[in-house]
Design an enzyme around this catalytic site. Structure first.
Site, short mmCIF file in Angstrom:
data_model
loop_
_atom_site.label_atom_id
_atom_site.label_comp_id
_atom_site.label_asym_id
_atom_site.label_seq_id
_atom_site.Cartn_x
_atom_site.Cartn_y
_atom_site.Cartn_z
CG ASP A 373 14.60 18.12 -13.22
OD1 ASP A 373 15.25 17.83 -14.25
OD2 ASP A 373 13.40 17.84 -13.07
CG ASP A 640 9.65 17.62 -11.09
OD1 ASP A 640 10.73 17.21 -11.58
OD2 ASP A 640 8.70 18.02 -11.78
CG ASP A 644 15.23 15.16 -10.29
OD1 ASP A 644 16.18 15.28 -11.08
OD2 ASP A 644 14.08 15.55 -10.55
#
Length: 901
Positions: A373, A640, A644
């Protein structure tokens, strides 16, 4: 029957005076599918801003339940323990234990059986204990707070209730700092901006009263979602979905689905177990057939009617064959693997990596692709002033900077709580800049009283505040540069220079902001949209900075042969610029919608070449992971946010951040507590070093097993009984191997492994060089001990039963393995066994324990171990001779390899 309020249209529109809001309410009622009376009451109470009544709340809760996310199904302690018995090597040991138990009843000797069961128990219990310990720590880390208070309007009054008590149809009120409690449709929105990074990666999304949504956004602009944060403005909304039906609830379900992704270590241990069983069974069957046929051809017993004697011969050869199978199984391997994994778990926890699953740390060593990410992982998820450029047309630079400082402080609604921003993150970045420069925005606000203010709005794209500065009134304006430049008196050259500066900032994926001021209170004219001759103060760029350690960590991963791919919900320009800053420039860029439009065949072909995926939604990242896995890649995913979580769950190993959402942590295998991206490269190093340590132990134990196996066969060929007693074999195969597992598992990680290419998941854990080494060393040890065995027979009374000779034989065999532990430590390298020797404290301790243990057994073992004390001279000869031969030859071999290298 579903309610479609067409019969109430005129009544509703008359009460509301707003056709669009009526449309929202109709859609809302249709979506939640409630009966006619309740639906109409909900609409009426919303129109009148009264909220739900007590009866309506009860009815809604009865239909839709509580506003809680169903926690992942907790694995029982017993299931967690019995899962340890599904290890392939453990399963072989259980078979061996069952066979050994049958023979134990026949021979009335249970020592070998007890030893195998002890090995199984120790190996499974070690893994179980450390996983249970990690699970307890993780439960504390991910505890969800459903008792957080939420503002709602019920029966005409604003009240606060726990988040879990919010129901469908509730009117919720949100303002800066609030976490949105459920998915809700806005009907009031004033300058509302929401941090949706938990779901989309977008740190600031403008929300407004737009019934049909806004093109290009991940979610409609009039929809606010559970677990997102209000950063600016305020709003009121009708709750549409609660609990598991919310967007975050759907993603959470995906993140807890059972996957069938096997770790590389599981695959390789399964292959090893099958290989050992085939080899052991093959040798045992061959030995049984050869010896039985030889006995039939040479023994006159088979020409008699003594069937009982024949049965006893067959049984004795069968027992020998079973003994060979049992000896072929490396009893200490599960202990070695679990000890190595458990020690890694503890060590990585000290470095802020909470490993939830034992094998996750080793799997990191096999990773070939990392899908990461952007927000919060590569970047700090904190807006900062990246650059500031004052207007060069100012005559007095000092005065211009002083006025700009005042403008940043007073023309803002944000606050700072230490270094934490409360409110608009862009305004917070300006306040943090002031703090870094030594200015106190509180003092500046007190010293310069606000006369009037125009709040920021998406329509105006600016904010203005009139203040009294040193006795005169000034109006400070900040906002979009294209808007403010049209309000300022700028010559063509100055405007062109400013636009060039702004273009440079935008190419660096930074948000731009302009500052201007005018004499007097200009808020009235600005509100009316009248052009005014403002003076441009300057422009600044706001960025979400890349974490300092990220470029170096990415480079380390690339050096280790690992490809890094960025998958983010952010814009393409921002994602590509971040990729450039961290050193990812080779490969294809694609957007989430483009990726979703590809067929599975096209996606399979293109997934390897993708380096950046922008505007990605949760399913896009998960699909990328699955496609890469079909290519045989070992995939790690970092993130986070809740968006995700599905990919974290489906990856071979998922790494969440300590500051991430609870859903992301639940889906991950490792949680990086301090959010440091460099921990990913560190985890790869730990995993590769751990795998090396497992290979080192395999080399050590299989040499022991092979030499012992050949001794049994050799002893049978020359007609002697087993030269080692059951208790002595127990010491060698279990106690000493456990010590060796502890020694080799505790070897510290080495940065040298980061120069290797990732191993292939299909690669057999015993490499060809290892196999050659095991066969060569095992055979040499067998020859030495076989010659010693023949010497003992001829030198003594002609029988190996001579206890003194048996003690010499036993001690020599153990000391050969003792010195071979040094060579096992150096497996895969050309360094001396004494390199960093004093740093390997675990190895030193184990060597000491092994030597002392052998001395105690020989000196005081007596009848239990069938030993007699040896003299000092005998000890010296055995230690020196075996040491010089085993360690000396190993050092010479490694020295030659170093010279060739």
């Amino acid at each position: 029957m579903p309610y479609y309020p067409c019969q109430y249209d005129k009544d509703i529109e008359k009460s509301l005076g707003h056709t669009d809001l009526c449309t929202i309410l109709r859609n809302f009622v249709r979506d939640i599918n409630v009966n006619d009376n309740i639906a109409y009451k909900m609409i009426r109470t919303t129109i009148n801003h009264e909220g739900l009544s007590r009866d309506e709340v009860i009815a809604s809760r009865r239909q839709h339940g509580e506003n809680v996310l169903t926690p992942p199904k907790k694995i029982s302690v017993w299931k967690l323990y019995f899962d340890k018995y599904r290890d392939p090597i453990i399963e072989i040991l259980l078979v061996a234990a069952a066979i050994s138990l049958v023979l134990a009843f026949v021979n009335n000797d249970f020592m070998e059986t007890i030893g195998i069961f002890l090995a199984i128990f120790l190996a499974t219990t070690v893994g179980f204990y450390f996983e249970l310990d990690a699970a307890k720590k993780f439960e504390v880390l991910t505890a969800m707070n459903d008792d957080q208070l939420v503002k709602v309007r019920r029966e005409g009054k604003v009240t606060t209730i726990p988040r879990r008590e919010v129901v469908v149809g509730d009117v919720v009120l949100v303002e800066p700092g609030d976490e949105i409690p459920a998915d809700a449709r806005l009907f009031v929105a004033v300058n509302l901006q929401v941090d949706e990074s938990a779901l989309t990666g977008e740190p600031l999304t403008t929300k407004g009263f737009m019934p049909n949504g806004k093109a290009g956004e991940a979610y409609p602009a009039n929809l606010i979602l559970r677990s997102t944060m209000v950063m600016n403005g305020h709003g009121e909304a009708i709750v549409e979905r609660i609990g598991d039906e919310t967007e975050i609830g759907k993603v959470a379900r995906q993140s807890t689905e059972t996957t069938h992704t096997k770790t590389p270590l599981n695959i390789q241990l399964g292959k090893l177990a099958a290989f050992i069983f085939k080899v052991g069974s093959g040798v045992a069957v061959a030995a049984f057939v050869i010896f039985l046929v030889h006995d039939i051809l040479t023994n006159s017993l088979w020409h008699t009617d003594n069937y009982l004697g024949m049965a006893q011969v067959v049984l004795s050869y069968f027992m020998m064959a079973v003994t060979l199978i049992v000896m072929a199984v490396p009893e200490g391997l599960p202990m070695a693997v679990n000890l190595a994994l458990a020690l890694n778990m503890r060590r990585m926890l000290k470095s802020n990596n909470l490993v939830r699953k034992l094998q996750a740390s080793e799997t990191m060593g096999a990773v070939t692709v990392i899908c990461t990410d952007k927000t919060g992982t590569l970047t700090q998820n904190r807006m900062r002033v990246g650059a500031l450029s004052l207007n060069p047309a100012y005559e007095n630079a000092d005065q211009s900077e002083e006025q700009l400082v005042i403008a940043m402080a007073v023309n803002s609604t944000a606050e700072l709580d230490g270094d934490r921003v409360v409110g608009n993150p862009t305004e917070g970045a300006l306040l943090l800049w002031l703090k870094d420069k030594g200015f106190d925005y509180h003092s500046l606000r007190k010293a310069n009283a606000v006369v009037n203010q125009i709040p920021f709005s998406t329509e105006r794209k600016f904010m203005a505040t009139a203040v009294t500065v040193d006795g005169r009134t000034l109006t400070f304006v900040k906002g979009a540069p294209e808007i403010l430049l049209n309000m300022c008196d700028c010559c063509a050259a100055d405007r062109a220079a400013c636009e060039q500066t702004l273009l440079g900032y935008q190419h660096q994926a930074m948000r731009t902001l302009a500052f201007a001021y005018g004499e007097g209170d200009l808020t009235g004219r600005l509100s009316s949209g009248l052009a005014v001759g403002l003076t441009l103060q300057g422009v600044c760029a706001i960025s979400d900075p890349v974490r300092e350690e990220v470029p170096a960590a990415v480079e380390e991963c690339r050096t280790a042969g690992i490809r890094v791919k960025i998958v983010t919900g952010d814009t393409s320009a921002t994602a590509l610029e971040i990729a450039r800053q961290i050193g990812i420039e080779e490969g294809e860029a694609i957007t989430g919608p483009e990726w979703a439009a590809l067929s599975d065949d096209e996606a399979y072909k293109r997934c390897e070449g993708i380096c950046v995926m922008s505007r990605a939604r949760p399913g896009d990242k998960q699909r990328l992971v699955e496609m890469l896995q079909k290519h045989g890649e070992v995939v790690a995913v970092t993130g986070d946010g809740t968006n995700d979580a599905p990919a974290l769950n489906y990856a071979h190993v998922g790494l969440s951040l300590g500051s991430g959402t609870s859903v992301a942590k639940q889906a991950s295998d490792i949680t990086i507590l301090n959010d440091s991206f460099s921990a990913i490269a560190s985890a790869v190093m730990w995993g590769r070093s751990l795998y090396k340590n497992i290979q080192r132990f395999l080399f050590f134990q299989l040499v022991v097993n092979l030499s012992a196996l050949l001794l049994v066969l050799g002893g049978s060929v020359i007609g002697t009984e087993m030269p080692l007693t059951v208790t002595q074999i127990l010491w060698v195969n279990i106690i000493m191997d456990t010590f060796a597992a502890l020694a080799l598992a505790s070897l510290p990680p080495s940065h040298e492994v980061m120069h290797d290419r990732p191993r292939k998941p299909s690669q057999f854990i015993i490499t060809r060089p290892m196999a050659r080494g095991i066969l060569f060393v095992g055979s040499v040890f067998f020859i030495i001990m076989f010659v010693f065995l023949i010497w003992c027979e001829r030198h003594g009374s002609g029988s190996i039963i001579d206890v003194h000779e048996l003690t010499l034989f036993f001690t020599t065999f153990v000391m050969l393995q003792f010195w071979n532990l040094f060579n096992a430590k150096c497996l895969g390298s050309n360094y001396s066994a004494f390199r960093h020797f004093w740093r390997d404290r675990g190895l030193i301790l184990v060597l000491a324990l092994t030597f002392v243990g052998q001395w105690l057994i020989v000196t005081f073992g007596g009848r239990m171990f069938r030993t007699l004390p040896l003299s000092f001279t005998e000890w010296t000869v055995i230690i020196v001779a075996t040491g010089v031969f085993v360690l000396g030859s190993g050092e010479i071999y490694r020295a030659v390899k170093r010279l060739r290298g």
